[in-house]
Design an enzyme around this catalytic site. Structure first.
Site, mmCIF file in Angstrom:
data_model
loop_
_atom_site.group_PDB
_atom_site.id
_atom_site.type_symbol
_atom_site.label_atom_id
_atom_site.label_comp_id
_atom_site.label_asym_id
_atom_site.label_seq_id
_atom_site.Cartn_x
_atom_site.Cartn_y
_atom_site.Cartn_z
ATOM 1 N N PHE A 11 0.819 -1.213 0.000
ATOM 2 C CA PHE A 11 0.000 0.000 0.000
ATOM 3 C C PHE A 11 0.854 1.266 0.000
ATOM 4 O O PHE A 11 0.850 2.049 -0.956
ATOM 5 C CB PHE A 11 -0.945 -0.068 1.203
ATOM 6 C CG PHE A 11 -1.524 1.237 1.642
ATOM 7 C CD1 PHE A 11 -2.208 2.041 0.761
ATOM 8 C CD2 PHE A 11 -1.388 1.662 2.963
ATOM 9 C CE1 PHE A 11 -2.750 3.260 1.170
ATOM 10 C CE2 PHE A 11 -1.922 2.861 3.385
ATOM 11 C CZ PHE A 11 -2.602 3.664 2.479
ATOM 12 N N TYR A 149 4.209 -7.501 17.630
ATOM 13 C CA TYR A 149 4.597 -6.575 16.550
ATOM 14 C C TYR A 149 5.339 -5.373 17.112
ATOM 15 O O TYR A 149 6.376 -4.957 16.583
ATOM 16 C CB TYR A 149 3.343 -6.140 15.786
ATOM 17 C CG TYR A 149 3.589 -5.159 14.668
ATOM 18 C CD1 TYR A 149 4.467 -5.461 13.631
ATOM 19 C CD2 TYR A 149 2.926 -3.939 14.631
ATOM 20 C CE1 TYR A 149 4.674 -4.565 12.592
ATOM 21 C CE2 TYR A 149 3.132 -3.038 13.598
ATOM 22 C CZ TYR A 149 4.005 -3.356 12.579
ATOM 23 O OH TYR A 149 4.217 -2.470 11.555
#
Length: 336
Positions: A11, A149
């Site tokens: 993206f 993460y």
């Protein structure tokens, strides 16, 4: 310059690639297409200064070869999205940490400039807002895989700054805050394109938790502008920067705004985190960036309004679904 963009079929990476090519740079994209898509590079693939390499940042020999023939690296490749992280936490850790280490090791041999994409996730459960780059980072227990993460990205940052200190390579770190816009998929849990898709299809707009949690959404064009300016900001080397918009909205408020702008009849429903992610999931109540440092160093800060961001995502999804544009009932929200 000749610039290596890892994750360039994704993206943000595809938008960045287009912008760099338009500026006259040569661009080499490295992407394994696990979450990226060649369709995102439709406007770049025929440019004579563009090169596509399908492969992984975990391939040390390949990374070394590509970095050697480039002047700078913008490292965006990562395993991202709450859904993916919770499903495959070890993949997130290995991809993020090993990939970043490979990039830094290769860059150290030729003193290449490296911009490392980090994330607002590293601020974790910190309650002081807005978040500043020198603030303490507050994470939850390791038993909650939601934080894997953030842990990986914190290690990425520490690795980058360690290489900068020990090997004198030129490193810049950017913490991206909820970047969104055209081409972003909602498949991995990205909230804004998910809400737009649900609204346009007439499906329930599903808000996780109470909906009182708030976020700030930045346009991908602003993120790309920030990254390209940092490429040419030698005073930024060795620094960490927040990159995002500071216009705050609750998630329930975002759902209401999207419903109005699409003219949707969808019902807005709340779903407990436990039903979506399992027991014990933790979320941040607020996430607001302090972007004064970015503006100080590059003379620019993301300012595209949330209304404009939503309009752009709606327009793209309507076109993809073959839905004709309609008068936007929420167009004048900002002036109301």
């Amino acid at each position: 310059m000749r610039i290596l963009v890892t994750g360039g079929a994704g993206f943000i990476g595809s938008h960045l690639t287009e912008r760099l090519l338009s500026m006259g740079h040569g661009v080499v994209v490295l992407d394994n297409l696990s979450t990226g898509d060649m369709a995102n590079l439709a406007h770049s693939k025929d440019n004579q200064n563009f090169e596509m390499v399908i492969g992984s940042v975990r391939d040390q020999a390949l990374v070394q070869e590509l970095v050697e023939k480039c002047d700078a690296v913008i490292h965006l490749a990562a395993a991202v999205g709450v859904k993916l992280i919770l499903e495959k936490p070890s993949l997130s850790i290995h991809t993020n940490v090993n990939g970043t280490e490979n990039i830094l090791h290769a860059a150290a041999n030729g003193n290449k400039l490296v911009i490392i994409a980090s994330t607002s996730e590293v601020y974790g459960k910190a309650e002081k807002v807005p978040f500043s780059e020198d603030d303490d980072l507050v994470l939850g227990a390791t038993a909650n895989l939601r934080w894997s993460y953030a842990v990986a990205k914190m290690l990425d940052e520490s690795l980058a700054l360690s290489y900068s200190y020990e090997k004198r390579i030129r490193v810049i770190i950017v913490r991206l805050f909820n970047t969104t816009g055209p081409r972003q998929t909602g498949y991995y849990g990205m909230v804004l394109p998910n809400f737009v898709s649900q609204a346009l299809k007439g499906d329930p707009i599903t808000v996780h938790g109470t909906g009182d949690q708030s976020r700030c959404f930045g346009h991908v064009y602003d993120a790309v502008e920030s990254l390209t300016r940092l490429l040419n900001a030698p005073n930024a080397i060795g620094h960490v920067f927040n990159v995002g918009n500071d216009e705050e909205v609750s998630i329930y408020g975002l759902a209401e705004k999207i419903k109005k702008k699409t003219g949707s009849k969808s019902e807005i429903v709340k779903k407990p985190y436990s039903e979506v992610y399992g027991f014990g999931f933790e979320d941040m109540q607020r996430r607001i960036p302090d972007v004064r440092k970015l503006e100080q160093f590059i003379g620019y800060r993301p300012r595209t309004s949330l209304d404009q961001i939503i309009d752009d995502v709606i327009a793209e999804q309507r076109a993809a679904m073959g839905i004709a544009p309609v008068a936007d009932s929420g167009k004048n929200d900002a002036a109301a």
